[in-house]
Design an enzyme around this catalytic site. Structure first.
Site, PDB file in Angstrom:
ATOM      1  N   LYS A 202      45.894 123.879  50.246  1.00 50.41           N
ATOM      2  CA  LYS A 202      45.083 124.768  49.736  1.00 50.41           C
ATOM      3  C   LYS A 202      45.758 125.963  49.012  1.00 50.41           C
ATOM      4  O   LYS A 202      46.775 126.456  49.501  1.00 50.41           O
ATOM      5  CB  LYS A 202      44.409 125.727  50.921  1.00 50.41           C
ATOM      6  CG  LYS A 202      43.446 126.492  50.498  1.00 50.41           C
ATOM      7  CD  LYS A 202      42.472 127.205  51.594  1.00 50.41           C
ATOM      8  CE  LYS A 202      41.779 128.287  51.371  1.00 50.41           C
ATOM      9  NZ  LYS A 202      40.738 128.554  52.361  1.00 50.41           N
ATOM     10  N   LYS A 260      42.661 121.586  47.852  1.00 49.60           N
ATOM     11  CA  LYS A 260      41.501 122.530  47.561  1.00 49.60           C
ATOM     12  C   LYS A 260      42.348 123.480  46.572  1.00 49.60           C
ATOM     13  O   LYS A 260      43.337 124.005  46.898  1.00 49.60           O
ATOM     14  CB  LYS A 260      41.250 123.228  48.517  1.00 49.60           C
ATOM     15  CG  LYS A 260      40.208 124.200  48.372  1.00 49.60           C
ATOM     16  CD  LYS A 260      39.883 125.073  49.806  1.00 49.60           C
ATOM     17  CE  LYS A 260      39.006 125.938  49.388  1.00 49.60           C
ATOM     18  NZ  LYS A 260      38.898 127.171  50.553  1.00 49.60           N
TER      19      LYS A 260
HETATM   20  C1  PBG Z   1      38.956 130.902  53.477  1.00 47.72           C
HETATM   21  C2  PBG Z   1      38.164 130.033  52.687  1.00 47.72           C
HETATM   22  C3  PBG Z   1      37.725 130.330  51.147  1.00 47.72           C
HETATM   23  C4  PBG Z   1      37.085 129.289  50.830  1.00 47.72           C
HETATM   24  C5  PBG Z   1      37.105 128.181  51.961  1.00 47.72           C
HETATM   25  N1  PBG Z   1      37.350 128.767  52.915  1.00 47.72           N
HETATM   26  C6  PBG Z   1      38.572 131.201  50.355  1.00 47.72           C
HETATM   27  C7  PBG Z   1      39.771 131.833  50.609  1.00 47.72           C
HETATM   28  O1  PBG Z   1      40.574 131.037  50.841  1.00 47.72           O
HETATM   29  O2  PBG Z   1      39.835 132.752  50.112  1.00 47.72           O
HETATM   30  C8  PBG Z   1      36.828 128.885  49.472  1.00 47.72           C
HETATM   31  C9  PBG Z   1      35.812 128.145  49.243  1.00 47.72           C
HETATM   32  C10 PBG Z   1      35.259 128.058  47.685  1.00 47.72           C
HETATM   33  O3  PBG Z   1      35.546 128.780  46.760  1.00 47.72           O
HETATM   34  O4  PBG Z   1      34.227 127.238  47.556  1.00 47.72           O
HETATM   35  N2  PBG Z   1      39.060 130.395  54.882  1.00 47.72           N
END
Ligand code: PBG
Length: 337
Positions: A202, A260
């Protein structure tokens, strides 16, 4: 006309593209509703259904509305939904304690959804950001997200979700060691069938901004500290590091891994699938959805074509499944043929 007489190559790539049946016959990849995971947003109250400002066509629903909200998705053959809670600022605190409550909105919605749709997979987000005032994924100690103190909390959050009927816990926090620790905690509680989908690779991405709007987290605009999830999420410059992350999470017991964001990271997705051959997922994140929708609203892109092409590209790059806000719209099109 005469230039090629007798000398034209006998292979003509266009022959197989000539007819729709022929194109279907030679297609190397296929997209089906069972590839799709639909992220949904939950909000307190009853009878609530409000649109997320920066994500046209995406709604937050109250738990009592959730079963009805996903009914079409179920009937279209979508495999699973991923639950994310909206928490207004007045219900957040520094340590994100709401995440640990056994009766929080995610757990309540999970119970209702499991009862109404026993065959639908439920994925629960394990991270504190949807409950913290600062929007970080863990607890802050001396200005940094504290790894072990955060993991201690994630364990409680994951176990509560699993008890409430969540089938797959999905840690999206990027703390070190959390997969193995959560696995051990689930097993110790007898929750041996609860799966872990790890947000393994991520990235610290600007494409999450509309999601923060959707869940009520502070955005970069009103709380600049958030520009810095860089001390735990990955640097967009790196791919070898993504493979190390995935290797660790698999070794710690992840059943499925995720990359992601999606489209800007297809190379990472491809390498992860190739290298490990593990069930590999990709998240087409909020910013990707909003970009496409904004262009569609301006008449610059065709909604259905851009949506289906982006989803097929994930399959081609190696995804076993895709988390996408387009899930229902895409499944409808697939059904229509
Ligand atoms: C945070 C989380 C995020 C998303 C999913 N879980 C945002 C971040 O890491 O700041 C983003 C999902 C999206 O943008 O659709 N645990």
């Amino acid at each position: 006309m005469t230039h090629f007489a007798g000398a034209f190559p006998s292979t003509r790539m266009r022959r197989n593209r000539r007819d729709a049946w022929n194109r279907a016959l030679v297609a190397e990849n296929a997209l089906t509703p069972s590839d799709l995971i639909w992220p949904i947003f939950l909000t307190e109250g009853t009878g609530q259904k409000d649109e997320v400002h920066s994500m046209p066509g995406v709604f937050r629903v109250s738990p009592d509305m959730a079963a009805e909200h996903v009914a079409e998705a179920v009937s279209l053959g979508i495999t699973a939904v991923a639950l994310f809670p909206y928490t207004p600022m007045e219900h957040r605190d520094e340590d994100g304690t709401g995440a640990l409550e056994a009766d929080n909105i995610t757990c309540r919605a999970a119970r209702l959804l499991k009862a109404a749709h026993p065959g639908l997979g439920l994925i629960g987000d394990v991270a504190l950001d949807t409950y913290t005032t600062h929007g970080h994924d863990g607890v802050l100690r001396d200005g940094q997200v504290h790894n072990e103190e955060t993991v201690e909390r994630l364990i409680i959050q994951a176990v509560n979700m699993a008890r409430a009927g969540v089938d797959v816990v999905a840690p999206s926090d990027m703390m070190d060691g959390r997969i193995g620790t959560i696995r051990a905690a689930l097993d110790a509680e007898g929750l041996i069938h609860t799966r872990i989908m790890s947000y393994a690779a991520k990235y610290a991405s600007g494409f999450y901004a509309p999601f923060r709007d959707a869940v009520g987290s502070p955005t970069n605009a009103n709380r600049p500290v958030l520009s810095d999830k860089k001390t735990y999420q990955m640097d967009p410059a790196n791919t070898d590091e993504a493979l190390r992350e995935v290797a660790l999470d698999l070794a710690e017991g992840a059943d499925m891994v995720m990359v992601k964001p999606g489209l800007p990271y297809l190379d990472v997705l491809h390498r992860v699938r190739r290298e490990f051959g593990a069930p590999t997922f990709v998240y087409q994140v909020s910013g990707e959805y909003s970009m496409l929708m904004a262009a569609v609203e301006r008449g610059w892109l065709d909604h259905d074509r851009a949506m289906m092409e982006s989803l097929m590209c994930f399959k081609r790059a190696g995804a076993n499944g895709i988390l996408t806000y387009f899930a229902v719209k895409a499944a409808r099109l697939l059904k229509a043929g």
